[in-house]
Design an enzyme around this catalytic site. Structure first.
Site, PDB file in Angstrom:
ATOM      1  N   ASP A 188       0.848  -1.038   0.042  1.00 43.25           N
ATOM      2  CA  ASP A 188      -0.149  -0.186   0.043  1.00 43.25           C
ATOM      3  C   ASP A 188       0.680   1.133  -0.228  1.00 43.25           C
ATOM      4  O   ASP A 188       2.163   0.871   0.316  1.00 43.25           O
ATOM      5  CB  ASP A 188      -0.857  -0.117   1.223  1.00 43.25           C
ATOM      6  CG  ASP A 188      -1.783   1.244   1.164  1.00 43.25           C
ATOM      7  OD1 ASP A 188      -2.476   1.567   0.347  1.00 43.25           O
ATOM      8  OD2 ASP A 188      -1.741   1.757   2.271  1.00 43.25           O
ATOM      9  N   SER A 189       0.301   2.453  -0.231  1.00 41.69           N
ATOM     10  CA  SER A 189       1.104   3.616  -0.326  1.00 41.69           C
ATOM     11  C   SER A 189       1.369   3.917   1.409  1.00 41.69           C
ATOM     12  O   SER A 189       2.376   4.663   1.521  1.00 41.69           O
ATOM     13  CB  SER A 189       0.321   4.754  -0.553  1.00 41.69           C
ATOM     14  OG  SER A 189      -1.026   4.757   0.032  1.00 41.69           O
TER      15      SER A 189
ATOM     16  N   TYR B  98      -0.530   8.400  -2.615  1.00 38.08           N
ATOM     17  CA  TYR B  98      -0.515   8.002  -3.964  1.00 38.08           C
ATOM     18  C   TYR B  98      -1.611   8.485  -4.628  1.00 38.08           C
ATOM     19  O   TYR B  98      -1.516   9.073  -5.684  1.00 38.08           O
ATOM     20  CB  TYR B  98      -0.662   6.584  -4.280  1.00 38.08           C
ATOM     21  CG  TYR B  98       0.585   5.775  -3.820  1.00 38.08           C
ATOM     22  CD1 TYR B  98       2.023   6.388  -3.354  1.00 38.08           C
ATOM     23  CD2 TYR B  98       0.568   4.144  -4.335  1.00 38.08           C
ATOM     24  CE1 TYR B  98       2.760   5.510  -3.184  1.00 38.08           C
ATOM     25  CE2 TYR B  98       1.746   3.620  -4.159  1.00 38.08           C
ATOM     26  CZ  TYR B  98       2.792   3.981  -3.635  1.00 38.08           C
ATOM     27  OH  TYR B  98       4.131   3.340  -3.516  1.00 38.08           O
ATOM     28  N   GLY B  99      -2.642   8.978  -3.793  1.00 36.13           N
ATOM     29  CA  GLY B  99      -4.100   9.294  -4.421  1.00 36.13           C
ATOM     30  C   GLY B  99      -3.976  10.698  -5.188  1.00 36.13           C
ATOM     31  O   GLY B  99      -4.777  10.835  -5.921  1.00 36.13           O
TER      32      GLY B  99
ATOM     33  N   CYS C  33      -3.816  -1.125  -2.125  1.00 40.71           N
ATOM     34  CA  CYS C  33      -4.299   0.550  -2.398  1.00 40.71           C
ATOM     35  C   CYS C  33      -5.040   0.650  -3.417  1.00 40.71           C
ATOM     36  O   CYS C  33      -4.679   0.081  -4.601  1.00 40.71           O
ATOM     37  CB  CYS C  33      -2.801   1.114  -2.636  1.00 40.71           C
ATOM     38  SG  CYS C  33      -3.067   2.778  -3.209  1.00 40.71           S
ATOM     39  N   ASN C  34      -6.217   1.310  -3.395  1.00 40.69           N
ATOM     40  CA  ASN C  34      -7.167   1.475  -4.707  1.00 40.69           C
ATOM     41  C   ASN C  34      -6.428   2.160  -5.615  1.00 40.69           C
ATOM     42  O   ASN C  34      -6.636   1.996  -6.696  1.00 40.69           O
ATOM     43  CB  ASN C  34      -8.406   2.156  -3.986  1.00 40.69           C
ATOM     44  CG  ASN C  34      -9.191   1.368  -3.221  1.00 40.69           C
ATOM     45  OD1 ASN C  34     -10.312   1.060  -3.959  1.00 40.69           O
ATOM     46  ND2 ASN C  34      -9.089   0.809  -1.923  1.00 40.69           N
ATOM     47  N   THR C  35      -5.677   3.167  -5.216  1.00 40.09           N
ATOM     48  CA  THR C  35      -5.051   4.260  -6.484  1.00 40.09           C
ATOM     49  C   THR C  35      -3.817   3.305  -7.106  1.00 40.09           C
ATOM     50  O   THR C  35      -3.880   3.338  -8.467  1.00 40.09           O
ATOM     51  CB  THR C  35      -4.249   5.228  -5.538  1.00 40.09           C
ATOM     52  OG1 THR C  35      -5.321   5.922  -4.961  1.00 40.09           O
ATOM     53  CG2 THR C  35      -3.922   6.324  -6.714  1.00 40.09           C
TER      54      THR C  35
ATOM     55  N   GLU D 297      -6.369   9.181   9.415  1.00 43.11           N
ATOM     56  CA  GLU D 297      -4.731   9.159  10.095  1.00 43.11           C
ATOM     57  C   GLU D 297      -4.902   9.849  11.401  1.00 43.11           C
ATOM     58  O   GLU D 297      -4.184   9.611  12.042  1.00 43.11           O
ATOM     59  CB  GLU D 297      -3.875   9.638   9.113  1.00 43.11           C
ATOM     60  CG  GLU D 297      -3.721   8.612   7.590  1.00 43.11           C
ATOM     61  CD  GLU D 297      -2.580   8.682   7.078  1.00 43.11           C
ATOM     62  OE1 GLU D 297      -1.721   9.503   7.267  1.00 43.11           O
ATOM     63  OE2 GLU D 297      -2.338   7.975   6.010  1.00 43.11           O
TER      64      GLU D 297
ATOM     65  N   CYS E  31     -11.198   3.141  -0.722  1.00 48.30           N
ATOM     66  CA  CYS E  31      -9.875   3.918  -0.437  1.00 48.30           C
ATOM     67  C   CYS E  31      -9.932   2.909   0.905  1.00 48.30           C
ATOM     68  O   CYS E  31     -10.424   2.703   1.876  1.00 48.30           O
ATOM     69  CB  CYS E  31     -10.173   5.084  -0.138  1.00 48.30           C
ATOM     70  SG  CYS E  31      -8.626   5.842   0.937  1.00 48.30           S
ATOM     71  N   THR E  32      -8.582   2.484   1.137  1.00 53.24           N
ATOM     72  CA  THR E  32      -8.051   1.985   2.120  1.00 53.24           C
ATOM     73  C   THR E  32      -8.354   2.341   3.650  1.00 53.24           C
ATOM     74  O   THR E  32      -8.654   1.784   4.579  1.00 53.24           O
ATOM     75  CB  THR E  32      -6.403   1.778   2.290  1.00 53.24           C
ATOM     76  OG1 THR E  32      -5.948   3.022   2.067  1.00 53.24           O
ATOM     77  CG2 THR E  32      -5.963   0.899   1.375  1.00 53.24           C
ATOM     78  N   HIS E  33      -8.557   3.939   3.559  1.00 54.50           N
ATOM     79  CA  HIS E  33      -8.807   4.488   4.970  1.00 54.50           C
ATOM     80  C   HIS E  33     -10.146   4.591   5.517  1.00 54.50           C
ATOM     81  O   HIS E  33     -10.510   4.669   6.538  1.00 54.50           O
ATOM     82  CB  HIS E  33      -8.261   5.909   4.783  1.00 54.50           C
ATOM     83  CG  HIS E  33      -6.853   6.106   4.848  1.00 54.50           C
ATOM     84  ND1 HIS E  33      -5.858   5.303   3.768  1.00 54.50           N
ATOM     85  CD2 HIS E  33      -5.869   6.688   5.734  1.00 54.50           C
ATOM     86  CE1 HIS E  33      -4.725   5.774   4.122  1.00 54.50           C
ATOM     87  NE2 HIS E  33      -4.679   6.406   5.175  1.00 54.50           N
TER      88      HIS E  33
HETATM   89  N1  DGL Z   1      -3.981   3.885  -0.102  1.00 54.01           N
HETATM   90  C1  DGL Z   1      -4.804   4.896  -0.847  1.00 54.01           C
HETATM   91  C2  DGL Z   1      -6.022   4.155  -1.471  1.00 54.01           C
HETATM   92  O1  DGL Z   1      -6.362   3.134  -1.014  1.00 54.01           O
HETATM   93  C3  DGL Z   1      -5.038   6.150   0.085  1.00 54.01           C
HETATM   94  C4  DGL Z   1      -3.887   6.749   0.524  1.00 54.01           C
HETATM   95  C5  DGL Z   1      -3.116   7.448  -0.547  1.00 54.01           C
HETATM   96  O2  DGL Z   1      -3.690   8.591  -1.265  1.00 54.01           O
HETATM   97  O3  DGL Z   1      -1.987   6.932  -0.920  1.00 54.01           O
HETATM   98  O4  DGL Z   1      -6.142   4.733  -2.631  1.00 54.01           O
END
Ligand code: DGL
Length: 263
Positions: free
Chosen positions: A6-7, A38-39, A69-71, A148, A183-185
């Site tokens: 993940d990012s 990464y987003g 990570c979704n992105t 976060e 998104c992971t969060h």
């Molecule tokens: N992990 C990213 C996602 O799921 C979210 C955090 C980021 O922007 O890196 O898209």
């Protein structure tokens, strides 16, 4: 051994779902905390970082790679699948399938980072399952820092931010009945998002958590191991500044030893 990257720390929600769904698994988790987020980055940059993260994990002998990570799933999954000799799974397809199965109105909402929304990856993945379904994706970049910071639960500022994003989404897609947390969060904000979505749309909205959806997909892709025992986590990060403070909130329990690495 499954590699998960993940990012940053957010993918620990995916690691948590995997460790609960797949007993006995050893997870090698890499959080690219030095380069998060990464987003908000371009497709090329996300793809380049994702390749480096994937190489780090494949060099350690993982037999499957999960792009938490979704992105990164939106921008790098196809390249990683083509380039790597092991199965590579992203979070978008399982979430898309779960959403397509859950909708009754045929209208699905997706919330995620700017990158995920711009990529139109969810539109493609849901369209591949059923082209008749409508998909409206909405970027909610402020939700990552809120999660976060731990401004979750009933936090009034988080509630205001979620309300604003969901009102914008409702103005574009009033008939949706399913919302993908792309998104992971966002699983950390799930109760708040669920409550405010029900208020704004005037009915309960089914939330699809891509962490749960990928865990089910991985479980199905693996042979069951009898009496497998507890799962294990080996955690690597590219910067250790905040991992001790926030990692546990995302993983739900202690991370154990965390090693800082260079990619
Ligand atoms: N992990 C990213 C996602 O799921 C979210 C955090 C980021 O922007 O890196 O898209």
């Amino acid at each position: 051994m499954i590699g998960v990257f993940d990012s940053g720390v957010g993918g620990l929600t995916v690691a948590r779902a995997l460790s609960e769904a797949v007993p006995g698994v050893t997870l090698l988790y890499l959080g690219d905390t030095a380069r998060v987020p990464y987003g908000s980055k371009s497709a090329d940059t996300v793809a380049r970082y994702s390749r480096m993260a994937a190489r780090f994990l494949t060099d350690r002998g993982v037999e499957m790679l999960v792009v938490a990570c979704n992105t990164a799933s939106a921008y790098a999954l196809e390249a990683l699948k083509a380039e790597l000799p092991i199965p590579v799974l992203g979070v978008i397809e399982p979430g898309a399938r779960a959403a397509a199965a859950a909708t009754r109105s045929g209208q699905i909402g997706v919330i995620g980072t700017l990158g995920t929304v711009r990529s139109r990856a969810y539109e493609r993945a849901i369209g591949a399952v059923n082209p008749a379904l409508g998909v409206t994706a909405h970027a909610c970049p402020l939700l990552v820092p809120l999660a976060e910071e731990g401004w979750i639960g009933d936090d009034p500022i988080a509630a205001q931010v979620v309300r604003r994003y969901l009102e914008e989404l409702r103005a574009r897609a009033a008939d949706l009945d399913v919302l993908v947390l792309g998104c992971t969060h966002y699983p950390l904000l799930r109760p708040l998002i669920g409550r405010i979505a029900a208020e704004i749309f005037g009915r309960p909205i089914t939330l699809i958590d891509s962490a749960d959806a990928i865990a089910t997909a991985v479980k199905q892709a693996r042979r069951p191991t009898p009496d497998a025992g507890a799962s294990r986590l080996q955690c690597y990060v590219t910067d250790e500044a905040r991992i001790g403070e926030i990692g546990e909130r995302f993983f739900g329990r202690s991370l154990g030893t965390v090693e800082r690495v260079d990619l």
